[in-house]
Structures are given as C-alpha cells and as structure tokens.
Design a protein around this motif. Structure first.
Motif, PDB file in Angstrom:
ATOM      1  N   LEU A 103       0.832  -1.199   0.000  1.00 45.45           N
ATOM      2  CA  LEU A 103       0.000   0.000   0.000  1.00 45.45           C
ATOM      3  C   LEU A 103       0.867   1.249   0.000  1.00 45.45           C
ATOM      4  O   LEU A 103       1.850   1.346   0.745  1.00 45.45           O
ATOM      5  CB  LEU A 103      -0.910   0.002   1.234  1.00 45.45           C
ATOM      6  CG  LEU A 103      -1.918   1.144   1.346  1.00 45.45           C
ATOM      7  CD1 LEU A 103      -2.945   1.083   0.218  1.00 45.45           C
ATOM      8  CD2 LEU A 103      -2.631   1.094   2.711  1.00 45.45           C
ATOM      9  N   LEU A 104       0.508   2.214  -0.860  1.00 45.62           N
ATOM     10  CA  LEU A 104       1.107   3.540  -0.885  1.00 45.62           C
ATOM     11  C   LEU A 104      -0.027   4.553  -0.786  1.00 45.62           C
ATOM     12  O   LEU A 104      -1.127   4.307  -1.283  1.00 45.62           O
ATOM     13  CB  LEU A 104       1.871   3.781  -2.198  1.00 45.62           C
ATOM     14  CG  LEU A 104       2.888   2.735  -2.642  1.00 45.62           C
ATOM     15  CD1 LEU A 104       3.352   3.024  -4.069  1.00 45.62           C
ATOM     16  CD2 LEU A 104       4.072   2.699  -1.691  1.00 45.62           C
ATOM     17  N   VAL A 141       0.759   6.363  15.079  1.00 40.87           N
ATOM     18  CA  VAL A 141      -0.118   5.243  15.419  1.00 40.87           C
ATOM     19  C   VAL A 141       0.268   4.012  14.625  1.00 40.87           C
ATOM     20  O   VAL A 141       0.323   2.890  15.163  1.00 40.87           O
ATOM     21  CB  VAL A 141      -1.596   5.618  15.172  1.00 40.87           C
ATOM     22  CG1 VAL A 141      -2.498   4.419  15.445  1.00 40.87           C
ATOM     23  CG2 VAL A 141      -2.014   6.791  16.043  1.00 40.87           C
ATOM     24  N   TYR A 142       0.554   4.187  13.350  1.00 43.64           N
ATOM     25  CA  TYR A 142       0.931   3.044  12.509  1.00 43.64           C
ATOM     26  C   TYR A 142       2.141   2.326  13.086  1.00 43.64           C
ATOM     27  O   TYR A 142       2.231   1.089  13.062  1.00 43.64           O
ATOM     28  CB  TYR A 142       1.219   3.521  11.090  1.00 43.64           C
ATOM     29  CG  TYR A 142       1.409   2.396  10.091  1.00 43.64           C
ATOM     30  CD1 TYR A 142       0.381   2.025   9.226  1.00 43.64           C
ATOM     31  CD2 TYR A 142       2.609   1.697  10.018  1.00 43.64           C
ATOM     32  CE1 TYR A 142       0.541   0.998   8.323  1.00 43.64           C
ATOM     33  CE2 TYR A 142       2.784   0.656   9.115  1.00 43.64           C
ATOM     34  CZ  TYR A 142       1.746   0.312   8.265  1.00 43.64           C
ATOM     35  OH  TYR A 142       1.916  -0.723   7.388  1.00 43.64           O
ATOM     36  N   LEU A 143       3.110   3.091  13.594  1.00 47.85           N
ATOM     37  CA  LEU A 143       4.336   2.503  14.138  1.00 47.85           C
ATOM     38  C   LEU A 143       4.145   1.925  15.539  1.00 47.85           C
ATOM     39  O   LEU A 143       5.090   1.394  16.127  1.00 47.85           O
ATOM     40  CB  LEU A 143       5.444   3.556  14.156  1.00 47.85           C
ATOM     41  CG  LEU A 143       5.950   3.971  12.776  1.00 47.85           C
ATOM     42  CD1 LEU A 143       6.884   5.164  12.880  1.00 47.85           C
ATOM     43  CD2 LEU A 143       6.656   2.813  12.081  1.00 47.85           C
ATOM     44  N   GLY A 144       2.934   2.039  16.079  1.00 47.64           N
ATOM     45  CA  GLY A 144       2.646   1.420  17.363  1.00 47.64           C
ATOM     46  C   GLY A 144       3.012   2.248  18.571  1.00 47.64           C
ATOM     47  O   GLY A 144       3.076   1.714  19.685  1.00 47.64           O
ATOM     48  N   GLU A 145       3.247   3.563  18.387  1.00 49.20           N
ATOM     49  CA  GLU A 145       3.568   4.406  19.534  1.00 49.20           C
ATOM     50  C   GLU A 145       2.332   4.536  20.432  1.00 49.20           C
ATOM     51  O   GLU A 145       1.255   4.912  19.960  1.00 49.20           O
ATOM     52  CB  GLU A 145       4.047   5.776  19.072  1.00 49.20           C
ATOM     53  CG  GLU A 145       5.352   5.734  18.287  1.00 49.20           C
ATOM     54  CD  GLU A 145       5.856   7.106  17.916  1.00 49.20           C
ATOM     55  OE1 GLU A 145       5.320   8.104  18.455  1.00 49.20           O
ATOM     56  OE2 GLU A 145       6.772   7.186  17.083  1.00 49.20           O
ATOM     57  N   ARG A 174       8.122   0.405   9.194  1.00 46.26           N
ATOM     58  CA  ARG A 174       7.944   1.722   8.581  1.00 46.26           C
ATOM     59  C   ARG A 174       6.476   1.926   8.263  1.00 46.26           C
ATOM     60  O   ARG A 174       5.729   0.986   8.009  1.00 46.26           O
ATOM     61  CB  ARG A 174       8.772   1.822   7.297  1.00 46.26           C
ATOM     62  CG  ARG A 174       8.514   0.641   6.338  1.00 46.26           C
ATOM     63  CD  ARG A 174       7.898   1.098   5.054  1.00 46.26           C
ATOM     64  NE  ARG A 174       7.567  -0.030   4.190  1.00 46.26           N
ATOM     65  CZ  ARG A 174       6.340  -0.478   4.026  1.00 46.26           C
ATOM     66  NH1 ARG A 174       5.346   0.092   4.673  1.00 46.26           N
ATOM     67  NH2 ARG A 174       6.090  -1.490   3.219  1.00 46.26           N
ATOM     68  N   PRO A 175       6.021   3.172   8.288  1.00 43.52           N
ATOM     69  CA  PRO A 175       4.626   3.443   7.924  1.00 43.52           C
ATOM     70  C   PRO A 175       4.440   3.376   6.414  1.00 43.52           C
ATOM     71  O   PRO A 175       5.404   3.312   5.646  1.00 43.52           O
ATOM     72  CB  PRO A 175       4.401   4.857   8.447  1.00 43.52           C
ATOM     73  CG  PRO A 175       5.757   5.483   8.417  1.00 43.52           C
ATOM     74  CD  PRO A 175       6.738   4.379   8.702  1.00 43.52           C
ATOM     75  N   SER A 379       9.483  -6.856   4.349  1.00 45.80           N
ATOM     76  CA  SER A 379       8.517  -7.494   5.252  1.00 45.80           C
ATOM     77  C   SER A 379       8.186  -6.557   6.400  1.00 45.80           C
ATOM     78  O   SER A 379       9.006  -5.757   6.834  1.00 45.80           O
ATOM     79  CB  SER A 379       9.099  -8.794   5.820  1.00 45.80           C
ATOM     80  OG  SER A 379       9.335  -9.725   4.789  1.00 45.80           O
ATOM     81  N   LEU A 380       6.962  -6.668   6.883  1.00 43.07           N
ATOM     82  CA  LEU A 380       6.575  -5.942   8.087  1.00 43.07           C
ATOM     83  C   LEU A 380       6.987  -6.758   9.293  1.00 43.07           C
ATOM     84  O   LEU A 380       6.935  -7.995   9.284  1.00 43.07           O
ATOM     85  CB  LEU A 380       5.050  -5.722   8.096  1.00 43.07           C
ATOM     86  CG  LEU A 380       4.506  -4.868   6.948  1.00 43.07           C
ATOM     87  CD1 LEU A 380       2.985  -4.788   7.080  1.00 43.07           C
ATOM     88  CD2 LEU A 380       5.124  -3.488   6.963  1.00 43.07           C
ATOM     89  N   ARG A 381       7.389  -6.052  10.350  1.00 42.74           N
ATOM     90  CA  ARG A 381       7.880  -6.753  11.539  1.00 42.74           C
ATOM     91  C   ARG A 381       6.841  -7.725  12.075  1.00 42.74           C
ATOM     92  O   ARG A 381       7.156  -8.856  12.468  1.00 42.74           O
ATOM     93  CB  ARG A 381       8.252  -5.744  12.621  1.00 42.74           C
ATOM     94  CG  ARG A 381       8.833  -6.364  13.871  1.00 42.74           C
ATOM     95  CD  ARG A 381       9.097  -5.291  14.925  1.00 42.74           C
ATOM     96  NE  ARG A 381      10.048  -4.313  14.431  1.00 42.74           N
ATOM     97  CZ  ARG A 381      10.155  -3.074  14.903  1.00 42.74           C
ATOM     98  NH1 ARG A 381       9.317  -2.674  15.852  1.00 42.74           N
ATOM     99  NH2 ARG A 381      11.045  -2.239  14.432  1.00 42.74           N
ATOM    100  N   ALA A 382       5.568  -7.314  12.064  1.00 43.05           N
ATOM    101  CA  ALA A 382       4.525  -8.156  12.641  1.00 43.05           C
ATOM    102  C   ALA A 382       4.352  -9.443  11.866  1.00 43.05           C
ATOM    103  O   ALA A 382       3.917 -10.445  12.401  1.00 43.05           O
ATOM    104  CB  ALA A 382       3.192  -7.387  12.680  1.00 43.05           C
ATOM    105  N   GLY A 383       4.680  -9.409  10.560  1.00 44.22           N
ATOM    106  CA  GLY A 383       4.493 -10.622   9.764  1.00 44.22           C
ATOM    107  C   GLY A 383       5.773 -11.391   9.552  1.00 44.22           C
ATOM    108  O   GLY A 383       5.780 -12.432   8.912  1.00 44.22           O
ATOM    109  N   ALA A 384       6.898 -10.878  10.062  1.00 41.45           N
ATOM    110  CA  ALA A 384       8.189 -11.536   9.819  1.00 41.45           C
ATOM    111  C   ALA A 384       8.315 -12.779  10.676  1.00 41.45           C
ATOM    112  O   ALA A 384       7.725 -12.887  11.750  1.00 41.45           O
ATOM    113  CB  ALA A 384       9.311 -10.562  10.125  1.00 41.45           C
TER     114      ALA A 384
END
Length: 384
Positions: A103-104, A141-145, A174-175, A379-384
């Motif tokens: 997504l962009l 928020v996207y980065l989980g702060e 990354r967002p 890869s996103l960290r959550a899915g790695a």
C-alpha cells in the motif's frame, strides 16, 4: 549521470473505454473489469497503479484487489480528515499485512468545493497545517507508539491497551509511504516536510526538473531527501506515424463542447477573455472559440509531448493530467530517459482502453528501459 531505474505505474480507476471523456466512448466499469485490469498490471510487471479519487473509494478498491494480485503496489488517494488518523492507520496496517506491504498513499489536500462536500471546511493554508499534523499522527499510530497525540487539530488518547486502533504487537518497521503534490508556497513547504515521493503533473522535462530542484532545496533545509514522479498518459506504437494517427483519432472523437469544458479547469480566467503571451496558445484558443479543435500536431508542446484531446496543459499556466507521451517505442523511451535525467523516477502512466494499452506499453517499451519492477517488498515486523 547515473539515474535510478524507472518505476512505471499504471491506472486502476473507473471509467474505462476507448475515449472515456466522452459518454459514447465510456464503458461500464464493474468489479470484474477492475479485477481484470489489476491482474493485467500485476502480471505484466508494472511497479503499481494509481487509484485516483472518483466514484469508487480507493481504500476499498485496494483491499478488494490485493487478493487478486501478488506484486503490484496500490497508490491510493486519501483526503486527510475523512477518517481519524488512528482509524486510517488501522486500515492501512491491515491492508499492508494482508498484501505484503503493497500500500502507498497519495496525499490529496483537495480544494474548498470538494472538501465541503465531505463536511471539511478549511482554508487553503490551514488545509496544509491540518494535513501535516494528521499524517504525523497517522505515522505514530501506525508505528505502534502508545502515547497520546496532542496537536492543534488532532487529539488522540493513548493506545496502551490491547484493544486500541493498533495494539503494541501490531507495530511495523515503517509506515505506509506518502506520495503527493503541492505547488503553492504552503503546498511546497508541506511536501518538503512530509512526503517520500513528490509528484507533479507533466511539463517539459527541463521545466519539470527545475520545479523538482526547487522543492528538493526546501526539503534539504529540513535534512530530507525526496524522490520525484509525474503523471502522463501515453500512446506508444511501433512507428511515429501509427502513434500520431491514433492521437488524431482521439482528437476526432472529442467534441468541442467537451474540450471547452475541460479547458476551463486549466485557465486563471474565462476562456472567452483569456490571452496568452504565446501566439501558439492563442491560436489554439481561437480554434476552440470558433467551434473547432486544433490540429493534432498543434498540440505538441515538446518532441513527443502532446497536450491531448482534453487540451489540459496547452499553456504554461497549469500542465495537467491530460499530457501525453506520443510516438514510437524508441522515441518515447528516449523522452522517458530525458525526464529521468531531470529527476523523475516514478511515472504514473495510462492509456485507454486500460488493458490493451497496458499490454502495448509492456510489449514495446519495457525492453528499452531500465526498470524497477518493485518485486522485492520489505517485510513488516509483525508478519516476519
């Protein structure tokens, strides 16, 4: 000078058809048709596609097409403020997780009339102040702060619990990358401080490069570096003659009434009274006022750069989305390389009908260019 490989994106937005700016040349574009377009873009190896503003919601289209594709990215237009930045972060993170980070966002700040239809009433410069804050909150928020966000326009409670818009386990490396545009002083300042990719409607290569250098200088003052992209329609054929004959056929299919209506969007004053310092522009205007369209080559403003049947971009006032690249594969490839030399990396292209012209561009143009197809997706960290 070494330039990075070009990223070629296509168009994934209704309507479609051989000349959809006229009702008789417009097809009904349903879900199955959009899916077919997306599958074609993905299979041919385009970097991605623009999902513009229009009748269909871009985020809904991106989510629906993610499962039908494997590699293409979805450049989705978003007006800040239509959803809470926390809610948008949740939606974006979901699409990113399910699509593999494809997504962009195309940051669209709109105009007074459009935003009022959505219930947003902000002045021109205030829109940019709000947008900068909105996207800052979105990224946090996207980065989980978990901290609360306290701004002039945006206030969000802390998100420490497991039931927040993004709980801590949902944080990412990354967002979603931000693409966008802005030409006014406020728009340039907003772009320089926020965007990853700065976009502009097409112009001649040198003028476009000068614009990018001005914006880049403002970003450099903030310690930031931008990438650059432009929007072009395209007619590429095996020969110049074939390409220009097709351009002429599109002009013949366009009514004077349509051309007049579309041209009004590009002028600072009524078309009946506008006078340009360029005699060629005035000749085109006189043709419209007398009830006829200019000749096809009268609208070529630079070698292989054509302002198109909508007459967008026919003056230096406001080059726009109607600008075309027209010509043989060799000449169009040479023009793209010239744009690259002036800083353009990302080219958002379209031709109608979308599927047929996507094939032509891939068959004729791809072999002549050094391309970044974007197949290596982080890869996103959550899915790695």
């Amino acid at each position: 000078m070494t330039v990075p490989p070009a990223q070629l994106l296509w168009y994934l937005t209704a309507p479609d058809g051989p000349y959809p700016w006229e009702e008789r040349g417009r097809w009904a574009t349903d879900f199955d048709h959009l899916r077919h377009v997306a599958e074609t873009i993905d299979r041919l190896g385009y970097y991605g596609a623009l999902l513009g503003t229009g009748r269909d919601d871009g985020l809904t289209v991106a989510a629906a097409m993610a499962g039908a594709t494997r590699r293409m990215r979805f450049l989705t237009a978003v007006y800040p403020g239509l959803a809470s930045p926390a809610k948008l972060a949740q939606i974006a993170h979901t699409i990113d997780r399910f699509s593999g980070g494809r997504l962009l966002f195309n940051v669209v700040n709109g105009n007074d009339a459009t935003l009022a239809q959505y219930g947003l009433h902000l002045g021109h410069d205030e829109r940019y102040d709000f947008s900068a804050e909105y996207w800052d909150a979105f990224q946090r928020v996207y980065l989980g702060e978990p901290e609360p966000y306290e701004g002039s326009h945006v206030r969000l409670a802390g998100r420490g619990g497991a039931d927040g818009p993004l709980s801590p386990w949902g944080s990412a490396v990354r967002p979603t990358p931000l693409w966008g545009a802005g030409t006014s002083p406020a728009g340039v300042a907003h772009s320089a401080g926020l965007l990853d990719v700065y976009l502009s409607f097409a112009d001649t290569p040198r003028r476009l490069g000068e614009k990018f250098r001005r914006v880049g200088a403002e970003a450099a003052k903030l310690g930031r570096t931008l990438r650059y992209g432009t929007r072009l329609q395209i007619i590429v054929r095996e020969t110049e003659e074939e390409a220009w004959e097709h351009a002429a056929s599109l002009l013949r299919a366009t009514s004077v009434e349509t051309a007049l209506e579309l041209a009004k969007w590009n002028l600072p004053e009524p078309i009946e009274t506008y006078r340009s310092q360029d005699p060629l522009v005035n000749r085109r205007l006189e043709a419209l006022r007398s009830g006829r369209l200019p000749d096809v080559r009268d609208l070529e403003i630079y070698p292989n750069v054509w302002t198109g049947p909508s007459l967008f971009g026919f003056d230096v006032v406001s080059p726009s989305s109607g600008t075309y690249l027209v010509g043989s594969a060799e000449n169009v490839a040479a023009r793209i390389r010239e744009y690259q030399e002036h800083g353009v990396q990302s080219f958002i292209l379209s031709g109608f009908p979308l599927i047929a012209e996507a094939h032509r561009v891939a068959d004729l143009l791809f072999p002549l260019l050094d391309l970044d197809h974007g197949f290596e997706i982080p890869s996103l960290r959550a899915g790695a």
